[in-house]
Write an enzyme that holds these catalytic residues in place. Sequence first.
Site, PDB file in Angstrom:
ATOM      1  N   HIS A  60       0.594  -1.061   0.389  1.00  0.00           N
ATOM      2  CA  HIS A  60      -0.097   0.310  -0.095  1.00  0.00           C
ATOM      3  C   HIS A  60       1.078   1.296   0.346  1.00  0.00           C
ATOM      4  O   HIS A  60       2.401   1.604   0.578  1.00  0.00           O
ATOM      5  CB  HIS A  60      -0.200   0.222   0.692  1.00  0.00           C
ATOM      6  CG  HIS A  60      -0.108   0.447   2.147  1.00  0.00           C
ATOM      7  ND1 HIS A  60       0.096   1.359   3.012  1.00  0.00           N
ATOM      8  CD2 HIS A  60      -0.375  -0.638   3.110  1.00  0.00           C
ATOM      9  CE1 HIS A  60       0.269   1.135   4.359  1.00  0.00           C
ATOM     10  NE2 HIS A  60       0.291  -0.518   4.561  1.00  0.00           N
ATOM     11  N   ASP A 168       5.761   1.872   6.599  1.00  0.00           N
ATOM     12  CA  ASP A 168       5.055   0.942   6.544  1.00  0.00           C
ATOM     13  C   ASP A 168       3.983   2.009   5.864  1.00  0.00           C
ATOM     14  O   ASP A 168       2.947   3.149   5.974  1.00  0.00           O
ATOM     15  CB  ASP A 168       3.606   1.344   8.295  1.00  0.00           C
ATOM     16  CG  ASP A 168       2.190   0.611   7.735  1.00  0.00           C
ATOM     17  OD1 ASP A 168       1.977  -0.326   6.779  1.00  0.00           O
ATOM     18  OD2 ASP A 168       1.912   0.752   8.538  1.00  0.00           O
ATOM     19  N   GLU A 197      -4.799   1.264   2.456  1.00  0.00           N
ATOM     20  CA  GLU A 197      -5.040   0.192   3.446  1.00  0.00           C
ATOM     21  C   GLU A 197      -5.323   1.169   5.095  1.00  0.00           C
ATOM     22  O   GLU A 197      -5.778   0.317   5.847  1.00  0.00           O
ATOM     23  CB  GLU A 197      -3.583   0.141   2.953  1.00  0.00           C
ATOM     24  CG  GLU A 197      -3.365  -1.787   3.991  1.00  0.00           C
ATOM     25  CD  GLU A 197      -3.100  -1.037   5.768  1.00  0.00           C
ATOM     26  OE1 GLU A 197      -3.013  -2.373   5.865  1.00  0.00           O
ATOM     27  OE2 GLU A 197      -2.460  -0.282   5.679  1.00  0.00           O
ATOM     28  N   GLU A 198      -5.238   2.568   5.670  1.00  0.00           N
ATOM     29  CA  GLU A 198      -4.645   2.674   6.801  1.00  0.00           C
ATOM     30  C   GLU A 198      -6.082   3.003   7.252  1.00  0.00           C
ATOM     31  O   GLU A 198      -6.606   2.987   8.176  1.00  0.00           O
ATOM     32  CB  GLU A 198      -3.483   3.833   6.837  1.00  0.00           C
ATOM     33  CG  GLU A 198      -2.090   3.677   6.515  1.00  0.00           C
ATOM     34  CD  GLU A 198      -1.780   2.354   7.526  1.00  0.00           C
ATOM     35  OE1 GLU A 198      -1.835   1.834   8.297  1.00  0.00           O
ATOM     36  OE2 GLU A 198      -0.217   2.000   7.772  1.00  0.00           O
ATOM     37  N   HIS A 308       3.472   3.803  13.028  1.00  0.00           N
ATOM     38  CA  HIS A 308       2.820   4.977  12.326  1.00  0.00           C
ATOM     39  C   HIS A 308       3.313   5.833  13.650  1.00  0.00           C
ATOM     40  O   HIS A 308       2.583   6.296  14.368  1.00  0.00           O
ATOM     41  CB  HIS A 308       2.049   3.697  13.148  1.00  0.00           C
ATOM     42  CG  HIS A 308       0.845   3.351  12.852  1.00  0.00           C
ATOM     43  ND1 HIS A 308      -0.622   2.352  12.269  1.00  0.00           N
ATOM     44  CD2 HIS A 308       1.306   2.430  11.732  1.00  0.00           C
ATOM     45  CE1 HIS A 308      -0.646   2.255  11.281  1.00  0.00           C
ATOM     46  NE2 HIS A 308       0.327   2.034  11.010  1.00  0.00           N
TER      47      HIS A 308
END
Length: 339
Positions: A60, A168, A197-198, A308
């Site tokens: 992603h 990420d 995606e998140e 994150h």
Amino acid sequence: MLLKTLSELQGTSGAEKKVRDLLQEEITPYVDSLAVDKIGNLIAVKKGAKNSPKVLLTAHMDEVALMVTEITPDGFLKFRPVGGIDPRILVSKPVKVSGINGVIGSKAIHLQKTQERQQALKLDQLYIDIGANSKEEAERYIKLGDYAYFVTGFEALGQAFFKGKAFDDRVGCYVIVETLKKRFDNLNLVAAFTVQEEVGLRGSKVAAYHTQPDFALNIEGTISADMAHIEEEEWVTELGKGPALSIQDQTTLYNPLLIKQVVDLAKQNKIPLQFRRGTSGNNDAGKIHSSRTGIPTLSINVPCRYIHSPASMVRQDDIQNTIQLVEEILRAIPDHFIF
């Protein structure tokens, strides 16, 4: 360096265009066709022999960020997270909002009451300060719905580590780009660089439904907690131990036969491999494996500390070993993998 550029680009859920444009430019020489679907996924096709298996690679493009939801009368910006962000890490962090520099502020500790000092700050106690003196001044540069991004430069740490933001899953995007540079005549390869995606694995749901692969391999940056103050059984993954193979997470229970085949393949090729020792969280595999009549799916993860957050860490050798493992899986699919 491509990973540096990917890390430093700004592109949260629903605003992945800068990342998509760069990836499109990078992979054009190595694929047979490119398309952007209606939700924003970048879909690349690398053709192999006729009637060979169709394999979907996914990573992603989006990163966690903040969205401006209010401009106060005195010119401060209130916000909400896009994706999962712990509010406790945000105080005093520099950000950039629509090209404007800012810093996340809160009531100074000197002004907090005793009870306030004993509690972690909540989102509604934080704001972004861009140096505006009024709402009218702030509105010259900022509007509601604008995104705020962490300001983190990519750099090498020590002899083996990289520090940066958005690993990420820009690290997964990087792995797929490097994979597409190789030839795979034994299969038809489809690469999907997915969006959103998140905020709910949305892009992968569309990509899997549209491409209808025989097999899917998701490449993800995942949590690593191998630090002194955390018990070893809670580490989930460890930096320097190679890519991590998922067994189960919140949205997927992975096929044991496929897992065994990857483990055997890693041993044969002397590629370090670890298991993702945790079931929290999810990734694009959650939507892919349940698409249409079902798609055999695996998730290969690059361990990442401080995920994150404004700054994360990965190991160079983990990335290279992930690239090698993905290549070996793809080359073994027609003859050795059972779906």
